[in-house]
Scaffold this active site. Structure first.
Site, PDB file in Angstrom:
ATOM      1  CG  HIS A 121      -1.941  -1.087   1.243  1.00  0.00           C
ATOM      2  ND1 HIS A 121      -2.702  -1.422   0.146  1.00  0.00           N
ATOM      3  CD2 HIS A 121      -2.293  -1.946   2.233  1.00  0.00           C
ATOM      4  CE1 HIS A 121      -3.496  -2.452   0.476  1.00  0.00           C
ATOM      5  NE2 HIS A 121      -3.252  -2.793   1.727  1.00  0.00           N
TER       6      HIS A 121
HETATM    7 ZN   LIG Z   1      -4.081  -7.172   3.129  1.00  0.00          ZN
END
Ligand SMILES: [Zn+2]
Length: 306
Positions: A121
């Site tokens: 992320h």
């Molecule tokens: Zn995850």
């Protein structure tokens, strides 16, 4: 018999993040279990060096790295869902070094397993989710820069989309990003080279059928010289953040599809852990353990009756 795959780990992957759904003790537990079960001799586990500033700068912006070094809470760091301390930043930089090392070992030995990493992320210029440093991208860029590879692929099978990785490599035709994830779930979706957004509660057979159709596009059509496999444990049916329906057996078949697929084609592969938030931490650790065993070529032991 010396395992084919290298195993990379440091006790300093652990950092104190306070009460949190992210079970940071899993790194230590996984390492302990691999050693105690005899999957890998303790003396063969490789302790990594932290990723260098130069390596980090191939992916992350100077302003963001400076925020991390100085523990500044800015619009770049505040998107993280973690506290910020020197210990935490060091753990992320060290795990990035672990994925770099695993990638170097993979080129020499066929496979490298980082008992951490998979922080997909993190964007170039900001944190996101439980991710500060995108170790996957740092490793690929490091090996490209050393001239050891040109083409790479990311196989991201975490329940969450690899949004940071997708954006980092969006304009790089040499790096193919593939993410198969739960569609109606964090994060806001970015565009990978291949995205498969899954319906809630999908089970083993449907999941594995989709994976089987996608893998040739990643492993064969793109012809990568290195694959980084983000083997998140959170597609598991008892995960607290995701709501897919995969069993432990299904997850192990997933790992075999990816890792044996790479081996068959002679593509060096790096394993990173990624997410995993099962109600019982022992389940998350067991899923990661199975992934490691597939990569080590030892196979998982027979499962206990349910
Ligand atoms: Zn995850």
């Amino acid at each position: 018999m010396s395992p084919r795959a290298a195993v990379i780990y440091s006790p300093r992957y652990y950092s104190d993040i306070g009460p949190h759904v992210f079970p940071v003790e899993k790194f230590r537990l996984l390492h302990e279990q691999l050693i105690h079960a005899g999957d890998v001799p303790l003396e063969e586990v490789i302790e990594p060096a932290p990723a260098s500033r130069e390596e980090l700068l191939q992916v992350h912006t100077p302003a963001y790295l400076e925020d991390l070094e100085r523990l500044r809470w800015t619009e770049r760091t505040a998107m993280s869902e973690l506290p910020l301390s020197h210990q935490i930043v060091h753990a992320y930089v060290l795990m990035a070094g672990g994925t770099v090392r695993a990638a170097r070992e993979a080129l020499a030995r066929g496979a490298g397993i980082n008992l951490g990493g998979g922080f997909h992320h993190a964007f170039a210029d900001r944190a996101s989710g439980f991710c500060y440093i995108n170790d996957i991208a740092v490793a690929i860029r490091a090996l490209q820069r050393e001239g050891r590879i040109r083409r790479a692929a990311v196989v991201d099978l975490d329940v969450h989309q690899g949004n940071g990785t997708a954006v980092i490599f969006q304009r790089d035709r040499d790096v193919f990003t593939f993410s198969m994830h739960q569609e109606h779930l964090y994060p806001v979706k970015e565009i990978s080279d291949l995205d498969i957004g899954l319906d809630d509660h999908i089970g083993d057979e449907d999941y594995l059928a989709l994976l089987a159709t996608a893998l040739p596009r990643v492993l064969e059509a793109h012809e990568p010289e290195l694959v980084v496999y983000q083997a998140g444990a959170d597609p598991y049916q008892d995960d607290q953040l995701g709501s897919l329906g995969l069993t432990m057996d299904g997850l192990e078949r997933r790992d075999r599809a990816v890792l044996e697929g790479c081996a068959r084609l002679g593509i060096p592969v790096v394993v990173t852990l990624g997410g995993g938030y099962a109600r019982r931490v022992s389940d998350t650790v067991r899923i990661h353990l199975h992934t490691c065993r597939v990569a080590l070529g030892l196979g998982a032991p027979p499962r206990a009756p349910a």
